[in-house]
Design an enzyme around this catalytic site. Sequence first.
Site, PDB file in Angstrom:
ATOM      1  N   MET A   1       8.665  29.772 -29.357  1.00  0.00           N
ATOM      2  CA  MET A   1       8.983  31.197 -29.449  1.00  0.00           C
ATOM      3  C   MET A   1       7.760  32.029 -29.824  1.00  0.00           C
ATOM      4  O   MET A   1       7.543  33.109 -29.285  1.00  0.00           O
ATOM      5  CB  MET A   1      10.103  31.374 -30.475  1.00  0.00           C
ATOM      6  CG  MET A   1      11.010  32.498 -30.181  1.00  0.00           C
ATOM      7  SD  MET A   1      11.920  32.335 -28.626  1.00  0.00           S
ATOM      8  CE  MET A   1      13.396  31.504 -29.187  1.00  0.00           C
TER       9      MET A   1
ATOM     10  N   ALA B   1      11.654  25.891 -38.246  1.00  0.00           N
ATOM     11  CA  ALA B   1      12.238  24.956 -37.281  1.00  0.00           C
ATOM     12  C   ALA B   1      11.286  24.847 -36.083  1.00  0.00           C
ATOM     13  O   ALA B   1      10.424  25.709 -35.881  1.00  0.00           O
ATOM     14  CB  ALA B   1      13.618  25.412 -36.826  1.00  0.00           C
ATOM     15  N   PHE B   2      11.463  23.797 -35.280  1.00  0.00           N
ATOM     16  CA  PHE B   2      10.524  23.570 -34.174  1.00  0.00           C
ATOM     17  C   PHE B   2      10.555  24.679 -33.144  1.00  0.00           C
ATOM     18  O   PHE B   2       9.631  24.840 -32.345  1.00  0.00           O
ATOM     19  CB  PHE B   2      10.796  22.207 -33.511  1.00  0.00           C
ATOM     20  CG  PHE B   2      11.902  22.211 -32.503  1.00  0.00           C
ATOM     21  CD1 PHE B   2      11.648  22.502 -31.173  1.00  0.00           C
ATOM     22  CD2 PHE B   2      13.214  21.943 -32.883  1.00  0.00           C
ATOM     23  CE1 PHE B   2      12.674  22.531 -30.234  1.00  0.00           C
ATOM     24  CE2 PHE B   2      14.232  21.966 -31.956  1.00  0.00           C
ATOM     25  CZ  PHE B   2      13.968  22.267 -30.625  1.00  0.00           C
ATOM     26  N   LYS B   3      11.633  25.477 -33.148  1.00  0.00           N
ATOM     27  CA  LYS B   3      11.741  26.583 -32.192  1.00  0.00           C
ATOM     28  C   LYS B   3      10.529  27.515 -32.251  1.00  0.00           C
ATOM     29  O   LYS B   3      10.199  28.168 -31.267  1.00  0.00           O
ATOM     30  CB  LYS B   3      13.006  27.407 -32.458  1.00  0.00           C
ATOM     31  CG  LYS B   3      14.326  26.645 -32.485  1.00  0.00           C
ATOM     32  CD  LYS B   3      14.739  26.173 -31.114  1.00  0.00           C
ATOM     33  CE  LYS B   3      16.206  25.765 -31.012  1.00  0.00           C
ATOM     34  NZ  LYS B   3      16.641  24.646 -31.844  1.00  0.00           N
ATOM     35  N   ASP B   4       9.864  27.584 -33.410  1.00  0.00           N
ATOM     36  CA  ASP B   4       8.716  28.477 -33.547  1.00  0.00           C
ATOM     37  C   ASP B   4       7.574  28.105 -32.599  1.00  0.00           C
ATOM     38  O   ASP B   4       6.817  28.976 -32.184  1.00  0.00           O
ATOM     39  CB  ASP B   4       8.179  28.444 -34.984  1.00  0.00           C
ATOM     40  CG  ASP B   4       9.111  29.137 -35.972  1.00  0.00           C
ATOM     41  OD1 ASP B   4       9.717  30.156 -35.616  1.00  0.00           O
ATOM     42  OD2 ASP B   4       9.224  28.639 -37.114  1.00  0.00           O
TER      43      ASP B   4
END
Length: 462
Positions: free
Chosen positions: A116, A110-113
């Site tokens: 993060m 997911a784009f959260k990577d």
Amino acid sequence: MKYISTRGRAPALSFEDAMLSGLARDGGLYVPDSIPQMSAADIRALHGLPYEEVAFRVMRPFVGDGFTDEVFADLIAKAYAGFGHGARAPLVQLAPGHFLLELFHGPTLAFKDFAMQLIGQLFEEALTRRGERVTIVGATSGDTGSAAIEAFRGLDAVDVFILYPHGRVSEVQRRQMTTPVESNVHAIAMDGHFDDCQARLKDMFNDFEFRDGVRLAGVNSINWARVLAQVVYFFSSAVSLGAPDRKVSFTVPTGNFGDIFAGYIAKKMGLPIDRLVVATNQNDILHRCLSTGGYLTDTVTPSISPSMDIQVSSNFERALFDAYGRDGAAVAQLMDELKAGGFNVSQGALQALREHFDSGRVSEEETLATIRDAKDTMGELLCPHSAVGVRVAEAQRDKSVPMITLATAHPAKFPDAVEKASGIRPPLPDRMADLYDRPERVTRAANDLAELQTLIKERIPS
Ligand SMILES: *Cc1c(COP(=O)(O)O)cnc(C)c1O
């Protein structure tokens, strides 16, 4: 550069301190006191550069001197080395004038990577230099938690505790949180909904004795460093379509307003963005607010795009701060009214918001239909969140300006919805195909602040 609180009553901090504290002590969110500019020539010079180099140039002015150029470049390189695509954020074409920005090639799909992985590196570097250690506690509806665990696993200077609602995350999301073996990782399956997890997290931040005692740090999307990392791909994608000499627009599947706010920052830095379109599922507080001016909370209705099942979009506070002329007292007042159910945005502020943002809402049936149609006519298997974006973009785009829709997760992260819509069960990429075979490790907990605090205190080294 200094960072100030959207509620105007917390001390200004450096980038590093704003990152390590997450939430301001007056309950507000940190924003830069001014926005660095990139000239047309600076933007043109990004053409053809590797993603990491674009990231360095876009983020450097925000970061301050805590990190040297060399160290910062090295941390960026480490952050994106584990991605499954050399371009990091590849752009593919869906239709004439409509492009998809694939943000799902990171380790948890997911784009959260993007944010993060970078803040994992920044935290470790800053804390090691200071000889400090922090306890990160996060609440998640699935994607933030898995991305945080993946980013912080095995680091020496942090323990990471993730609260997720028991039985309410997808199997892939759960396994990404429960299978890492490192002893600094603690997945907690809590009774209740995501909102309960988020409420207990806020309780911990407001309990200053606990907060200071365990050195609590937050990595939810209100952390400024996460917003900053997301600004980069607005530049990299716009440049590949001809910026700064051609305008582009973006449609962003939206929940907490973090990703689209990063697009707004890119625009304020000088990137020629025409429209920023907020795409919501049936939990549509943002679409209602931009349409009517009323920011009124409603109950959350679970959807097939669960990472957007939110009725209080935390980062919207940052947009309101600008729309109200950076008046912290006015924002604090609105946030007080929100506790009692909602508020009406003033005419002037609403006009300011509409200068940048459009919005659209997509039903469950329309989401499924879009996944099916995109496979047949655009050659692309979309996750349900990305499908919400593509649907709104197709309905609203001005054909004379290229539209980039953000694909926020890999279809294999939400296989049930994708299969229901398209008949195809998307397989996990090879690099994580053994996820279903790894043993799980998780702690069950009640929706009880004292119990959670005790559990955390017991687990961290004293
Ligand atoms: C987090 C998330 C979103 C929403 O992003 P915000 O920054 O919270 O608006 C959309 N899609 C997916 C897959 C997500 O994980």
